[in-house]
Design an enzyme around this catalytic site. Structure first.
Site, short mmCIF file in Angstrom:
data_model
loop_
_atom_site.label_atom_id
_atom_site.label_comp_id
_atom_site.label_asym_id
_atom_site.label_seq_id
_atom_site.Cartn_x
_atom_site.Cartn_y
_atom_site.Cartn_z
N HIS A 188 -6.43 -8.35 2.53
CA HIS A 188 -5.97 -6.96 2.62
C HIS A 188 -6.51 -6.33 3.89
CE1 HIS A 188 -4.85 -2.95 1.74
NE2 HIS A 188 -6.00 -2.54 1.23
N GLU A 224 -12.43 7.27 -8.04
CA GLU A 224 -13.89 7.53 -8.25
C GLU A 224 -14.17 8.87 -8.93
OE1 GLU A 224 -12.51 6.33 -5.39
OE2 GLU A 224 -13.18 4.29 -5.86
N ASP A 284 0.86 -1.19 0.00
CA ASP A 284 0.00 0.00 0.00
C ASP A 284 0.90 1.25 0.00
OD1 ASP A 284 -2.19 1.82 0.48
OD2 ASP A 284 -3.33 0.17 1.35
N ASP A 323 -6.34 2.72 -7.03
CA ASP A 323 -7.28 3.03 -5.95
C ASP A 323 -7.74 4.49 -6.10
OD1 ASP A 323 -8.68 2.75 -3.58
OD2 ASP A 323 -6.92 2.89 -2.28
N ARG A 361 -10.60 0.10 -8.11
CA ARG A 361 -11.73 0.21 -7.19
C ARG A 361 -12.94 0.78 -7.92
NH1 ARG A 361 -10.94 3.33 -1.62
NH2 ARG A 361 -11.36 5.14 -2.93
N ASP A 382 -13.54 -0.98 0.52
CA ASP A 382 -13.15 -0.96 1.94
C ASP A 382 -14.19 -1.61 2.83
OD1 ASP A 382 -10.96 0.34 0.97
OD2 ASP A 382 -11.65 2.34 1.55
#
Ligand SMILES: *[C@@H]1O[C@H](CO)[C@@H](O)[C@H](O)[C@H]1NC(C)=O
Ligand SMILES: *[C@@H]1O[C@H](CO)[C@@H](O)[C@H](O)[C@H]1NC(C)=O
Ligand SMILES: *[C@@H]1O[C@H](CO)[C@@H](O)[C@H](O)[C@H]1NC(C)=O
Ligand SMILES: *[C@@H]1O[C@H](CO)[C@@H](O)[C@H](O)[C@H]1NC(C)=O
Ligand SMILES: *[C@@H]1O[C@H](CO)[C@@H](O)[C@H](O)[C@H]1NC(C)=O
Ligand SMILES: *[C@@H]1O[C@H](CO)[C@@H](O)[C@H](O)[C@H]1NC(C)=O
Length: 936
Positions: free
Chosen positions: A673, A519, A402, A516, A599, A615
């Site tokens: 994760h 959006e 990460d 990630d 994502r 998440d």
């Protein structure tokens, strides 16, 4: 009886007839008085002679203009509550006078979720002004005769119905003015058309010229006499500049899809509302989440299926109501609707992915186990986890990092002083036959000194960052602080993205990208300097039910400018476009198959990459919901999908994590994760009991990878789903429609996990037919009932379906190693002693092996005398393929001898479970193999 809202009405045939009247065009009171006085008289006479009403109305000139001239507009408010289409979506309880401004019907009685303000039947809107029918479609012109209550009606529309194939048609409705281009989604849709053929599965019917616009779609049956109505418009069709609405009745209550949302797998029709506007938010009910998939699959009564895709990227709401009916409500673009007639569920997904793009072919290593967390802190911390997983003998193919690997949380940098030597970490993993992935966020820090941060400097030079309304790069804030965002619609964006990824790859030779925050997620709403909130893009006349109540909430300004259009139009496409750019970048850097996990997603995501469900939290409920989430994603054409094993947020517990590894071993994309500061939850972190059951589950996964890989290949070539709900295989069996605690790999492996705390018995639905316990081979004759399966903590229930042969391979700690091992066949006989299967095999990493013809393929079959393997195509010769073992479930009688290619061979027979085992074989698969048994 429902209340009428209009002040003019007449009772006719026991119905209240609504006469639509605009407030500003009210007939004068004299007319009304005359009318009211005549009401009873009219009623009586009209029973004897209905045309008398028309005669009466003709005495009132305005009435004549509005109603006698257009008898169809005499709509009614007498509508069953379940069939009321919401005329006031801004409010759940508008007042009567608010409702009156829209000329809608009002009924404030509590009707279990039905709108209080709803359209009368035959609500005036568009009329058909011309209609041309040809053998390949219908062209229609529409004209709006009254203003709707939304600003900027588009008064003239064209509608094109195109019969693209016998199982697919398209309905596109847009403005008729060719000089005013409306936004259309720049998705690379496959436009191959074969035409409807002689017997299309559908019949589209549009209302006649002069009449109110409406249309229906019927399924045509093969005997052509029988038809089933699949779609019948209702409510109001509205096409204003920033408000498009289409409602229609559905043939059944069985609707799946409409993502990305957390909901039951089979949606409730009880006034359910789904909002699409991509957003960074943990999976939870009744809110917009990371992705946008305006597609549903409907199972009609009787088991035929169809699918509908609305190709539209604007903020959108989809409503389901118990009529059953659906409303699509979007705030831009055009109506571009595709319908797929199936008729099987799998056919529908094949037909859908045929136009949006089949799933990408993943590298074989990506089917292995992935481990990740936020918070290893260092290279050593990362390797410590890899070591302890290996020490427990648990297979693992890929280790991830990460954001802590980077310098100042900036993309494509490595934090040598804090994290250690990342290059040596990747080298070490590669030496072990493993792979490496790291996170990449779209936000590029704009804070670093000019000339010192390549990712920023190159972006400035190529001018590829998203702009604000003042045409300056829009500044948001994410992990590194202030950031700017690449515009993936910019013609230079691919070169840019490839260049910065390639530059980093020179020092850290990563194998895939984990994208990630796309959006786009933003820690400030809009931008660091806000947004022009009065702009019609920031504040449209109608805002769907997005979290926060406005479009730029948690993301960038809707008015932000990209090369192709505004963020208002492009927002939901950002993740897809970044996935595509990352896929292309990886391909050009590595020259091998790309692996990108994103994502955010939009329709077509599966063509370029995979998805994880975001998440989630470490609890049993989230583990259970992951099944619906991954099954829905498979229906959206995203084959590589999984949820964070053990849960991302919160501390996991040993039991949860043990169960979740068992379930996660059967996600297509299988990754553990964990969030920062949380209890370590890799399978080496909890001690021997959890490690041992995780090892067992992953050894099963690894041994079944040839079967999984073959399913993924079929998904890539033909669009079949890989992870399937039970109803996909049993669409006529109503009991399977809502099953969301079990799922299948392809047609033949049934997975029935324990999903609750302290659950040691699983109530599993077993479809009609022969099934075999994976572990013992014991036969279960399914009756379509639930049975109780004893499920101790170290076990996940697996059943193989009679009639199928699954190719397997001896597992190892990585796929690099397991790929060198011998293959096996797991044969499950059905009630007529037959079974079949197949295998696709290649080197697992080269691009386009199918088109380059560097693959092998096999078919397998079994009958009452034996098992047969046949090579169908031989194009891949680098690794010899040897058959090492064969297991036959359901051989009812002990053989007295078994031969392999005519030579007598060793075998074992388990008389209790009726299983034949042959082990330690070493027979080349490049030639046909015949295994035969005899009974004396
Ligand atoms: C539908 O929802 C309403 C309100 O949320 C509830 O009162 C009603 O019982 C539900 N109906 C069904 C059939 O679930
Ligand atoms: C559209 O309808 C309006 C209002 O009824 C009418 O005035 C106009 O002539 C119509 N236009 C066409 C192209 O039919
Ligand atoms: C469509 O099917 C319905 C029955 O479901 C039938 O009433 C109607 O006539 C059909 N329409 C056409 C155009 O075939
Ligand atoms: C990592 O481990 C190596 C060998 O055990 C050691 O030499 C090195 O100092 C460690 N690095 C960090 C950053 O802890
Ligand atoms: C990091 O590790 C690589 C590979 O082991 C090595 O070549 C390189 O010199 C190391 N870098 C530093 C700064 O120590
Ligand atoms: C979760 O685990 C971490 C580290 O293992 C611990 O510091 C923290 O207090 C735990 N949180 C809760 C809510 O138990």
């Amino acid at each position: 009886m429902e209340k009428k809202f209009v002040d003019i009405s007449v009772v006719k045939d026991m119905e209240i007839i609504y006469v639509p009247v605009k407030k500003q065009k009210r007939p004068n009171s004299h007319c009304i008085e005359v009318f009211l006085l005549l009401m009873v008289f009219v009623t009586c006479l009209s029973i004897l002679n209905p045309s008398f009403i028309d005669k009466m109305l003709s005495y009132c000139p305005l009435m004549k203009a509005k109603d006698k001239g257009n008898p169809e507009t005499a709509g009614t408010c007498t509508i069953d509550t379940s069939s009321r289409f919401d005329c006031y979506p801004e409010k759940s309880l508008p007042t009567e006078s608010e409702c009156n401004t829209r000329n809608c019907c009002y009924d404030a009685q509590d009707s279990g979720g039905a709108p209080v303000c709803f359209y009368p039947t035959n609500y005036e809107g568009y009329r058909v002004t011309s209609k041309i029918e040809t053998s390949t479609g219908i062209n229609i012109m529409l004209n709006r005769t009254t203003q709707s209550f939304r600003p900027n009606d588009i008064n003239q529309l064209i509608m094109e119905v195109t019969y693209e194939t016998p199982t697919r048609f398209r309905i596109r409705i847009t403005n008729s003015d060719p000089d005013v281009k409306r936004w259309e989604v720049p998705l690379d849709i496959n436009r191959d058309k074969t035409g409807p053929g002689v017997r299309p599965l559908y019949k589209v019917n549009v209302s006649d010229v002069g009449s109110l616009f409406s249309f229906t779609v019927n399924r045509t049956a093969t005997d052509s006499s029988n038809t089933l109505n699949l779609l019948k418009t209702g409510g109001a069709f509205i096409f204003a500049d920033q408000f498009l609405q289409l409602s229609y009745f559905l043939p059944s209550n069985n609707i799946y899809g409409l993502g990305e949302h957390r909901d039951t797998l089979l949606h409730s029709m009880n006034w359910t509302r789904f909002t699409m506007w991509n957003r960074d938010h943990p999976p939870s009910e009744n809110t917009n989440l990371y992705g946008d998939h305006p597609f549903y699959l409907s199972v009609e009564n009787g088991g035929n299926c169809h699918g509908v895709f609305l190709l539209n990227s604007n903020a959108m709401e989809v409503l389901l109501q118990p009529a059953p009916a659906i409303t699509w409500r979007t705030i831009g673009g055009v109506i571009d609707l595709y319908m797929f007639l199936g008729p099987s569920p799998n056919d529908v997904i094949q037909q859908y992915t045929e136009i949006i793009g089949r799933t990408f072919m993943p590298p074989y290593w990506s089917l292995g186990f992935h481990v990740c967390r936020w918070g290893y802190l260092t290279v050593n911390g990362t390797l410590k986890v890899v070591d302890r997983i290996r020490d427990y003998g648990i297979p693992q193919d890929t280790q991830w990092n990460d954001i802590e690997y980077s310098e100042g949380k900036r993309d494509f940098t490595t934090g040598f002083s804090t994290f250690g030597n990342q290059t040596s970490l990747v080298e070490e993993l590669h030496n072990r036959g493993m792979h490496y992935m790291m996170i990449v966020d779209p936000g590029i820090s704009n804070k670093a000194d000019q000339g010192k941060y390549y990712s920023y400097d190159l972006g400035v030079k190529l001018d590829v960052f998203i702009k604000n309304v003042s045409s300056l790069p829009l500044v948001g804030a994410v992990w590194p602080g202030p950031v700017v965002f690449p515009d993936f619609t910019h013609p230079k964006s691919q070169d840019y993205w490839t260049a910065i990824a390639a530059d980093f790859h020179k020092s850290v030779p990563f194998d895939g990208m984990w994208i990630d925050m796309n959006e786009i997620s933003n820690f400030v709403n809009g931008s660091t300097s806000g947004c022009p909130y009065d702009s019609p893009l920031e504040k449209p006349p109608y805002t769907p039910n997005v979290a926060g109540g406005y479009l730029s909430y948690n993301t960038i300004c809707a008015s932000a400018k990209q090369y192709l259009s505004t963020q208002y139009n492009l927002h939901t496409l950002y993740g897809l476009m970044e996935t595509k750019a990352s896929n292309r970048a990886l391909e050009s850097i590595r020259g091998k198959r790309s692996f990108v996990i994103s994502r955010s997603s939009f329709a077509g995501q599966g063509h370029f990459g995979g998805h994880w469900t975001g998440d989630n939290a470490a609890n049993f409920y989230d583990m259970y919901k992951s099944i619906s989430e991954i099954l829905s994603m498979n229906m959206f054409g995203i084959t590589m999908v999984g949820a964070d094993i053990c849960g991302f947020r919160d501390n996991s517990t040993e039991q949860l994590c043990q169960r979740w590894h068992q379930l996660g071993a059967f996600y297509t994309f299988s990754r553990n994760h964990n969030d920062q500061h949380k209890r370590p939850q890799d399978p080496g972190a909890f001690g021997p009991a959890l490690a041992e059951s995780t090892r067992k589950a992953y050894l099963i996964r690894y041994s079944l990878l040839p079967y999984l890989y073959t399913l993924i290949y079929k998904s890539h070539m033909m669009g079949d789903t890989v992870l399937r709900p039970l109803f996909f295989e049993y669409p006529t069996v109503v009991d399977t429609y809502s099953i969301d605690r079990q799922f299948l790999w392809g047609p033949a492996l049934l997975i029935s996990p324990a999903l609750d705390k302290d659950q040691y018995t699983v109530e599993a639905y077993i479809p009609v037919g022969y099934w075999y316990d994976y572990y013992t081979g014991e036969r279960v004759i399914g009756t379509g009932d639930k049975i109780n399966l004893t499920t101790p903590l170290d076990k996940i229930n697996l059943h193989i379906r009679g009639g199928y042969i699954l190719p397997t391979q001896q597992p190892a700690l990585t796929t690099t190693e397991s790929r060198k091992n011998k293959f096996g066949l797991l044969v499950a006989l059905n009630s007529t002693n037959l079974a079949e299967g197949d295998l696709f095999w290649d080197d697992g990493d080269t691009l386009d092996t199918y088109y380059q013809k560097i693959f092998n393929s096999f078919t397998f079959s079994a009958d009452k005398n034996g098992v047969y393997s046949n090579p169908v195509f031989k194009g891949y010769t680098d690794e010899p393929m040897l058959l090492g073992n064969v297991t036959v479930f359901g051989l009812q009688q002990q053989p007295t001898g078994v031969t392999l290619n005519g030579v007598s061979t060793n075998y074992n027979y388990n008389a209790e479970y009726k299983v034949l085992y042959m082990v330690n074989l070493s027979t080349t698969m490049s030639n046909p193999i015949q295994i035969q048994w005899v009974f004396s």
